[in-house]
Enzyme design. Structure first.
Site, PDB file in Angstrom:
ATOM      1  N   ASP A   2     -16.171 -14.241 -30.095  1.00  0.00           N
ATOM      2  CA  ASP A   2     -16.162 -13.480 -28.975  1.00  0.00           C
ATOM      3  C   ASP A   2     -16.091 -12.036 -29.189  1.00  0.00           C
ATOM      4  O   ASP A   2     -15.439 -11.626 -29.942  1.00  0.00           O
ATOM      5  CB  ASP A   2     -14.958 -13.942 -28.152  1.00  0.00           C
ATOM      6  CG  ASP A   2     -14.846 -13.827 -26.802  1.00  0.00           C
ATOM      7  OD1 ASP A   2     -15.999 -13.151 -26.181  1.00  0.00           O
ATOM      8  OD2 ASP A   2     -14.036 -14.024 -26.097  1.00  0.00           O
ATOM      9  N   HIS A  19     -25.047  -9.122 -29.355  1.00  0.00           N
ATOM     10  CA  HIS A  19     -25.214 -10.458 -29.775  1.00  0.00           C
ATOM     11  C   HIS A  19     -26.081 -10.530 -31.072  1.00  0.00           C
ATOM     12  O   HIS A  19     -26.015 -11.308 -32.061  1.00  0.00           O
ATOM     13  CB  HIS A  19     -26.215 -10.960 -28.724  1.00  0.00           C
ATOM     14  CG  HIS A  19     -25.460 -11.557 -27.500  1.00  0.00           C
ATOM     15  ND1 HIS A  19     -24.073 -11.876 -27.772  1.00  0.00           N
ATOM     16  CD2 HIS A  19     -25.541 -11.115 -26.376  1.00  0.00           C
ATOM     17  CE1 HIS A  19     -23.590 -11.901 -26.381  1.00  0.00           C
ATOM     18  NE2 HIS A  19     -24.439 -11.511 -25.557  1.00  0.00           N
ATOM     19  N   LEU A 113     -21.161 -26.812 -47.715  1.00  0.00           N
ATOM     20  CA  LEU A 113     -20.609 -26.426 -46.649  1.00  0.00           C
ATOM     21  C   LEU A 113     -21.250 -27.108 -45.464  1.00  0.00           C
ATOM     22  O   LEU A 113     -22.414 -27.272 -45.443  1.00  0.00           O
ATOM     23  CB  LEU A 113     -20.549 -24.772 -46.266  1.00  0.00           C
ATOM     24  CG  LEU A 113     -19.939 -24.497 -44.874  1.00  0.00           C
ATOM     25  CD1 LEU A 113     -18.678 -24.439 -44.630  1.00  0.00           C
ATOM     26  CD2 LEU A 113     -20.637 -23.006 -44.635  1.00  0.00           C
TER      27      LEU A 113
HETATM   28  C1  IPE Z   1     -19.746 -13.583 -27.525  1.00  0.00           C
HETATM   29  O1  IPE Z   1     -19.512 -12.488 -27.039  1.00  0.00           O
HETATM   30  C2  IPE Z   1     -20.755 -14.558 -26.722  1.00  0.00           C
HETATM   31  C3  IPE Z   1     -21.425 -15.812 -27.077  1.00  0.00           C
HETATM   32  C4  IPE Z   1     -21.174 -16.407 -28.229  1.00  0.00           C
HETATM   33  C5  IPE Z   1     -22.355 -16.275 -26.175  1.00  0.00           C
HETATM   34  P1  IPE Z   1     -19.403 -12.257 -25.550  1.00  0.00           P
HETATM   35  O2  IPE Z   1     -20.829 -11.991 -24.883  1.00  0.00           O
HETATM   36  O3  IPE Z   1     -18.652 -13.182 -24.841  1.00  0.00           O
HETATM   37  O4  IPE Z   1     -18.816 -10.736 -25.466  1.00  0.00           O
HETATM   38  P2  IPE Z   1     -17.754 -10.009 -24.462  1.00  0.00           P
HETATM   39  O5  IPE Z   1     -16.634 -11.121 -24.105  1.00  0.00           O
HETATM   40  O6  IPE Z   1     -18.468  -9.695 -23.323  1.00  0.00           O
HETATM   41  O7  IPE Z   1     -17.136  -9.023 -25.251  1.00  0.00           O
HETATM   42 MG    MG Z   2     -16.454 -13.170 -24.090  1.00  0.00          MG
END
Ligand code: IPE
Ligand code: MG
Length: 224
Positions: A2, A19, A113
């Site tokens: 996250d 991402h 793994l």
């Molecule tokens: C991780 O980051 C998302 C996934 C793995 C889909 P986020 O997209 O939730 O990032 P924030 O919460 O907006 O910072």
């Molecule tokens: Mg998030």
């Protein structure tokens, strides 16, 4: 995993760049797991709720998944990684589905793994799916309701071949489970860190494992 969006926002970049950076972290963390002799890692890459995001963002996440599958199969074979997916991939494009299934098939005899990606995964959906399968077997007379115990139930979850997690790490300061492995995390140790996923590295993983090693796991027993 996250915090990709916030990482990008902090830098004045589009969320998608976050991402992309997060996908680099996946490679880094998998590498670190191998070095630290971790046996299983499950990454929550796309939840059943993530379909609520914009088309653009979903498209970008699928694109990154596609790149990952294209570029990592060789590496997984070289490193002896066994690749698995949990979740309902029937909603993914046929092309992606094919790559996922072939990745699993190719790596199934690897003994290093186990890398599990949770894709269109939701714990409630997984549990309901197990209930449906078991109910079906009951109707057919293959299972007697009285014989349904934890073991039988477990065998109908996506995670049937994977042990329950010892440690769960959530990045970016959010302190919730968000429909992740609800059944399987009954006795898991939780670790929350403020570090955003794109910034997460081997040192952060080691810190989490050190903290884990200081925990006393009693599974309901009295304190020693
Ligand atoms: C991780 O980051 C998302 C996934 C793995 C889909 P986020 O997209 O939730 O990032 P924030 O919460 O907006 O910072
Ligand atoms: Mg998030």
């Amino acid at each position: 995993m996250d915090g990709n969006g916030r990482w990008a926002k902090k830098k004045g970049l589009p969320r998608i760049k976050g991402h992309f950076e997060g996908s680099k972290t996946v490679r880094r963390v998998v590498e670190a797991c191998i070095e630290l002799k971790v046996r299983y890692i499950t990454l929550y890459a796309f939840s059943t709720e993530n379909w609520k995001r914009s088309k653009r963002e979903i498209g970008a996440l699928m694109g990154l998944l596609n790149n990952f599958l294209n570029s990592e199969l060789n590496n997984m074979m070289k490193k002896g990684i066994k690749f698995k997916v949990i979740g309902d991939i029937s909603l993914f494009s046929p092309g992606l589905r094919k790559k996922i299934i072939s990745g699993e098939k190719h790596t199934k005899d690897n003994t290093g793994l186990t890398l599990v990606l949770a894709l269109n995964y939701g714990s409630r959906a997984e549990i309901l799916n197990a209930v449906r399968e078991i109910a079906d077997k009951c109707l057919k007379g293959d299972i007697k309701p009285q014989t349904i115990d934890e073991d039988v139930f477990k065998r109908h979850l996506y995670t049937k071949d994977i042990p329950d997690p010892d440690l769960l790490i959530r990045t970016s300061g959010e302190i919730r489970l968000s429909n992740f492995l609800l059944w399987q995390c009954s006795y898991t140790e939780f670790y929350f860190t403020e570090v955003l996923w794109p910034d997460f590295g081997k040192d952060d993983l080691m810190e989490a494992i050190m903290e884990y090693s200081r925990r006393e796991r009693r599974y309901g027993k009295e304190r020693a």
